[in-house]
Write an enzyme that holds these catalytic residues in place. Structure first.
Site: not given
Ligand SMILES: CC(C)(COP(=O)(O)OP(=O)(O)OC[C@H]1O[C@@H](n2cnc3c(N)ncnc32)[C@H](O)[C@@H]1OP(=O)(O)O)[C@@H](O)C(=O)NCCC(=O)NCCS
Length: 129
Positions: A61, A112
């Site tokens: 898109k 998601h």
């Molecule tokens: C990023 C974050 C705010 C996502 O919030 P959430 O409400 O739990 O999840 P959502 O459903 O909105 O989004 C999930 C998607 O966020 C994305 N995501 C995960 N970590 C991210 C980051 N550090 N920055 C940007 N996007 C991120 C991914 O694409 C994930 O989907 P996927 O696993 O299918 O690829 C949360 O995971 C977070 O605070 N992470 C901090 C870093 C962390 O803890 N990392 C752990 C692995 S080392």
């Protein structure tokens, strides 16, 4: 400057049904091995397949094109970095279209729930189209 935006929402239940029916024939056709490995390691793989499918459609898109218009969905690949941040890795025709349009950077964000997955893509270029 912003050269394009794309957004897409995929119903997780729909993907679950497709995967239950077609299994690897579906995932192998539209997802890279890296994406399959990532999704299969998750508690509910369909959620993550849905997010990646949304990312692929959002990318199309953002270019103003759609499914069946020359870009293989497998050539639009989602890769997460060590912090979990997703990025799009483009191959073949997908990459060629970006180069042709002078796109320097592609931004991707995913979210998601258990029911739906949404992806947003933003294309960035350094010149006017
Ligand atoms: C990023 C974050 C705010 C996502 O919030 P959430 O409400 O739990 O999840 P959502 O459903 O909105 O989004 C999930 C998607 O966020 C994305 N995501 C995960 N970590 C991210 C980051 N550090 N920055 C940007 N996007 C991120 C991914 O694409 C994930 O989907 P996927 O696993 O299918 O690829 C949360 O995971 C977070 O605070 N992470 C901090 C870093 C962390 O803890 N990392 C752990 C692995 S080392």
């Amino acid at each position: 400057m912003i050269a394009g935006t794309g957004i897409d929402l995929v119903d997780v239940g729909r993907l679950k049904k497709i995967i239950a029916k077609w299994g690897g024939r579906f995932t192998g056709r539209f997802f890279s091995q890296h994406e399959i490995d990532y999704c299969q390691k998750r508690a509910v793989p369909a959620i993550h397949y849905a997010a990646r499918f949304a990312a692929k459609e959002s990318f199309l898109k953002s270019l103003g094109i759609g499914l069946g218009m020359g870009v293989n969905l497998k050539d639009i690949e989602v890769m997460n970095d060590q912090q979990g941040k997703p990025d799009l890795i483009l191959h073949d025709e997908a990459q060629r279209l970006l180069s042709e349009r002078g796109i320097q950077k592609v931004h991707l964000s995913l979210t998601h729930t258990s029911d739906a997955a949404v992806a947003v893509v933003i294309l960035e270029s350094q010149r006017d189209r």
